[in-house]
Design an enzyme around this catalytic site. Structure first.
Site, PDB file in Angstrom:
ATOM      1  N   ALA A   9      10.583   3.098 -30.690  1.00 12.86           N
ATOM      2  CA  ALA A   9      10.599   1.718 -30.205  1.00 12.86           C
ATOM      3  C   ALA A   9      10.161   0.732 -31.275  1.00 12.86           C
ATOM      4  CB  ALA A   9       9.693   1.609 -28.979  1.00 12.86           C
ATOM      5  N   ARG A  15      20.581  -7.370 -32.779  1.00 13.59           N
ATOM      6  CA  ARG A  15      21.704  -7.859 -31.960  1.00 13.59           C
ATOM      7  C   ARG A  15      21.245  -8.569 -30.692  1.00 13.59           C
ATOM      8  NH1 ARG A  15      24.519  -2.022 -32.393  1.00 13.59           N
ATOM      9  NH2 ARG A  15      22.368  -1.519 -32.993  1.00 13.59           N
ATOM     10  N   LYS A  22      13.112  -5.681 -29.146  1.00 12.90           N
ATOM     11  CA  LYS A  22      14.128  -5.342 -28.134  1.00 12.90           C
ATOM     12  C   LYS A  22      13.543  -4.608 -26.943  1.00 12.90           C
ATOM     13  CE  LYS A  22      17.209  -2.119 -29.081  1.00 12.90           C
ATOM     14  NZ  LYS A  22      18.448  -1.565 -29.677  1.00 12.90           N
ATOM     15  N   THR A  80      15.664   6.023 -37.703  1.00 15.62           N
ATOM     16  CA  THR A  80      15.139   6.836 -36.597  1.00 15.62           C
ATOM     17  C   THR A  80      14.535   8.162 -37.092  1.00 15.62           C
ATOM     18  OG1 THR A  80      17.424   7.570 -36.259  1.00 15.62           O
ATOM     19  CG2 THR A  80      16.604   5.863 -34.786  1.00 15.62           C
ATOM     20  N   ASN A 172      26.683  10.407 -29.162  1.00 18.06           N
ATOM     21  CA  ASN A 172      25.260  10.750 -29.135  1.00 18.06           C
ATOM     22  C   ASN A 172      24.518   9.698 -28.318  1.00 18.06           C
ATOM     23  OD1 ASN A 172      22.592  11.381 -29.747  1.00 18.06           O
ATOM     24  ND2 ASN A 172      22.676  10.421 -31.782  1.00 18.06           N
ATOM     25  N   TYR A 389     -12.325 -25.804  -4.325  1.00 19.52           N
ATOM     26  CA  TYR A 389     -12.671 -25.908  -5.743  1.00 19.52           C
ATOM     27  C   TYR A 389     -13.446 -27.195  -5.997  1.00 19.52           C
ATOM     28  CZ  TYR A 389     -11.826 -25.741 -10.816  1.00 19.52           C
ATOM     29  OH  TYR A 389     -11.953 -25.697 -12.178  1.00 19.52           O
TER      30      TYR A 389
HETATM   31  C1  UD1 Z   1      21.298   5.385 -32.470  1.00 18.32           C
HETATM   32  C2  UD1 Z   1      21.833   6.676 -33.088  1.00 18.32           C
HETATM   33  C3  UD1 Z   1      23.268   6.907 -32.643  1.00 18.32           C
HETATM   34  C4  UD1 Z   1      23.326   6.934 -31.130  1.00 18.32           C
HETATM   35  C5  UD1 Z   1      22.703   5.685 -30.529  1.00 18.32           C
HETATM   36  C6  UD1 Z   1      22.587   5.824 -29.032  1.00 18.32           C
HETATM   37  C7  UD1 Z   1      20.677   6.861 -35.240  1.00 18.32           C
HETATM   38  C8  UD1 Z   1      20.779   6.743 -36.701  1.00 18.32           C
HETATM   39  N1  UD1 Z   1      21.769   6.566 -34.529  1.00 18.32           N
HETATM   40  O1  UD1 Z   1      22.086   4.319 -32.984  1.00 18.32           O
HETATM   41  O2  UD1 Z   1      23.737   8.138 -33.140  1.00 18.32           O
HETATM   42  O3  UD1 Z   1      24.668   7.040 -30.698  1.00 18.32           O
HETATM   43  O4  UD1 Z   1      21.391   5.467 -31.045  1.00 18.32           O
HETATM   44  O5  UD1 Z   1      22.205   4.624 -28.410  1.00 18.32           O
HETATM   45  O6  UD1 Z   1      19.621   7.240 -34.736  1.00 18.32           O
HETATM   46  N2  UD1 Z   1      14.015   2.676 -34.262  1.00 18.32           N
HETATM   47  C9  UD1 Z   1      12.735   2.871 -34.787  1.00 18.32           C
HETATM   48  N3  UD1 Z   1      12.545   2.802 -36.125  1.00 18.32           N
HETATM   49  C10 UD1 Z   1      13.556   2.544 -36.998  1.00 18.32           C
HETATM   50  C11 UD1 Z   1      14.862   2.363 -36.478  1.00 18.32           C
HETATM   51  C12 UD1 Z   1      15.066   2.432 -35.097  1.00 18.32           C
HETATM   52  O7  UD1 Z   1      11.788   3.099 -34.031  1.00 18.32           O
HETATM   53  O8  UD1 Z   1      13.293   2.517 -38.212  1.00 18.32           O
HETATM   54  C13 UD1 Z   1      14.215   2.743 -32.791  1.00 18.32           C
HETATM   55  C14 UD1 Z   1      14.776   1.468 -32.210  1.00 18.32           C
HETATM   56  O9  UD1 Z   1      13.713   0.620 -31.764  1.00 18.32           O
HETATM   57  C15 UD1 Z   1      15.618   1.976 -31.046  1.00 18.32           C
HETATM   58  C16 UD1 Z   1      16.000   3.386 -31.444  1.00 18.32           C
HETATM   59  O10 UD1 Z   1      15.166   3.743 -32.527  1.00 18.32           O
HETATM   60  O11 UD1 Z   1      14.898   2.027 -29.826  1.00 18.32           O
HETATM   61  C17 UD1 Z   1      17.462   3.473 -31.850  1.00 18.32           C
HETATM   62  O12 UD1 Z   1      17.710   2.548 -32.885  1.00 18.32           O
HETATM   63  P1  UD1 Z   1      19.028   1.662 -32.897  1.00 18.32           P
HETATM   64  O13 UD1 Z   1      18.987   0.800 -34.104  1.00 18.32           O
HETATM   65  O14 UD1 Z   1      19.239   1.018 -31.598  1.00 18.32           O
HETATM   66  O15 UD1 Z   1      20.116   2.807 -33.135  1.00 18.32           O
HETATM   67  P2  UD1 Z   1      21.677   2.762 -32.828  1.00 18.32           P
HETATM   68  O16 UD1 Z   1      22.375   2.013 -33.881  1.00 18.32           O
HETATM   69  O17 UD1 Z   1      21.909   2.320 -31.431  1.00 18.32           O
HETATM   70 CA    CA Z   2      20.640   1.574 -29.862  1.00 16.73          CA
END
Ligand code: UD1
Ligand code: CA
Length: 464
Positions: A9, A15, A22, A80, A172, A389
């Protein structure tokens, strides 16, 4: 084997175009992150670790209400895979099933998370990923299967060739289960050689495969459970999905809704059989509603307890308890600590705060009752107010049983009105009233016959 849940998170959620992280955007009555912690909790997670980063203070402050959650800070957002590594290093988790959930995956069910965690470990799979086939796969990581049906790799949308983007429809969902020991020993092998120069958690699948450990897919038959929130449009879409799922469940349990599309109910609310919810009713938080009630139109309750056979029309209630056979509204506002006892009536343009309204008592029109203990069978005349009050303190008003308070009465607290007392209309009550007494405060009345027309003639003649 005790399961650990790690919730990612820390991302900004560019976006969303927002000042707030978010995961703090609300879906129905709670931020996205709390849907995910709830799913992990109900799935039986022993530890719930949330990786915070962007807007960390805001997320931490919110999660302080959930005392089974540990926060870990990812100071640089490198992807991630990096977020997961930070969580493992900070907490020392290195065994048992580890479920990793994207913080923007609010509708994933506890059953899915649990089934998932149970599929990995010694003698089972090394890892499992939740997949789905949504109508529009754009933006999701695409799952490439090997000939044996296990996962070969996951290719992010931005790294897809046109052929992969069009051909790989299995997506995914952002929900992973790993054998904790394998995850901890190989997490550092994730690299950042990709379009975004980020460390991708999905790359773990290919890494494990290289070490001879297969990842299985768990396909989510209802893709809606696995949708992520990346924009406000998706937030609205998922809000409607969550609303429909909750309303369908309640209707199946015996609740009538005149218009389910405008009836909004949080996931923890319960509603009894044969209760009717009219349009624009919103029930949030830990609200419980009994049987045979009629709520709405335009009724909003947050953390309220409502017994059976209660009617609440155009009523707003926050942190209140309403006993059976009560009627409220239209346009009643009940707040913090109001307790309305059996058979009482709270009418139109009436506000009740931190007060007990006794059995069968009536506050029918245009009143404010604050910090008051009221007995049974009381009638409060229209426009009457407890002046609770003094500019510094909130003071109490105590009203006994069967008291009759005339209209437009000001009760200046602290003050007590004894059982069966009568207060004349338009009085300002500044002294305690003994039981059975009359309290009256009124200037002498005068009637001057013929005065009005004499005055008018005087004015027309120009006399003063
Ligand atoms: C990610 C997946 C994608 C999947 C999709 C599903 C990766 C690289 N891609 O893409 O394969 O289909 O989710 O919804 O994981 N976050 C962190 N730290 C970071 C980056 C992100 O904690 O450095 C958290 C974000 O807050 C978020 C989650 O990880 O809750 C996913 O990140 P997001 O940027 O939304 O990934 P997607 O592009 O949606
Ligand atoms: Ca996402």
């Amino acid at each position: 084997m005790p399961m650990t849940a790690i919730i990612l998170a820390a991302g900004e959620g560019t976006r969303m175009k927002s000042r707030h992280p978010k995961v703090m955007h609300k879906l129905l009555d709670r931020p996205l992150v709390s849907w995910v912690t709830r799913a992990a909790r109900e799935a039986g997670a022993e530890r719930i670790i949330v990786v915070v980063g962007h807007g960390a203070d805001e997320v931490r402050a919110h999660l302080a209400n959930e005392n089974d959650v540990e926060c870990v800070e990812q100071t640089e957002r490198l992807g991630t895979g990096h977020a997961t590594r930070v969580a493992l290093e900070a907490t020392g988790v290195c065994s048992g099933p580890v479920v990793i959930l994207n913080g923007d995956l609010p509708l994933v069910s506890p059953e899915t998370v649990r089934a998932f965690a149970e599929s990995v470990g010694t003698g089972k799979h090394a890892a499992a990923i939740l997949t789905m086939t949504p109508p529009d796969p754009f933006g999701y990581g695409r799952v490439e299967l090997a000939a044996d049906g296990t996962v070969a790799r996951i290719v992010e949308q931005r790294d897809c060739t046109a052929e992969q983007s069009a051909g790989l429809l299995e997506c995914n969902a952002g929900c992973y289960a790993f054998d904790g020991a394998l995850l901890a020993s190989h997490i550092a092998e994730i690299g950042n050689d990709n379009a975004q120069h980020e460390y991708y958690l999905p790359d773990m699948v290919e890494i494990l495969r290289g070490h001879g450990h297969a990842t299985t897919i768990v396909h989510c038959d209802d893709y809606r459970e696995a949708l992520g929130v990346n924009s406000r449009v998706q937030l609205a879409e998922l809000s409607a999905l969550a609303r429909d799922a909750i309303n369908t469940r309640l209707m199946e349990q015996g609740v009538t809704m005149l218009d389910p599309a405008t009836t909004w109910i949080g996931p923890d609310v319960t509603v009894g059989r044969d209760t009717v919810l009219l349009p624009m009713t919103m029930l949030w938080g830990a609200t419980t509603v009994g049987e045979e009630c009629v709520l709405g139109p335009n009724t909003r309750l947050t953390n309220c307890t409502v017994a059976d056979n209660v009617s609440l029309e155009e009523t707003v209630g926050v942190d209140v308890t309403i006993e059976k056979d009560v009627t409220c509204g239209p346009r009643a506002y009940l707040r913090g600590g109001a307790h309305v006892l059996e058979g009482a009536h709270v009418g139109t343009h009436v506000e009740i705060k931190n007060s007990t309204i006794g059995r069968g008592s009536k506050v029918p029109h245009l009143s404010y009752i604050g910090d008051c203990t009221m007995g049974a069978g009381v009638n409060i005349g229209g426009g009457s107010i407890t002046c609770n009050y003094d500019g510094v303190h909130k003071n109490r008003t105590t009203i006994g049983d069967n008291v009759f308070v005339g209209s437009d009465t000001m009760m200046v607290a602290p003050v007590t009105i004894g059982d069966g007392a009568l207060v004349g209309a338009s009085s300002c009550v500044v002294k305690d009233v003994p039981a059975d007494a009359l309290y009256l405060e009124r200037a002498d009345q005068r009637i001057v016959e013929g005065y009005a027309s004499r005055r008018l003639e005087r004015l027309k003649k120009g006399d003063a």
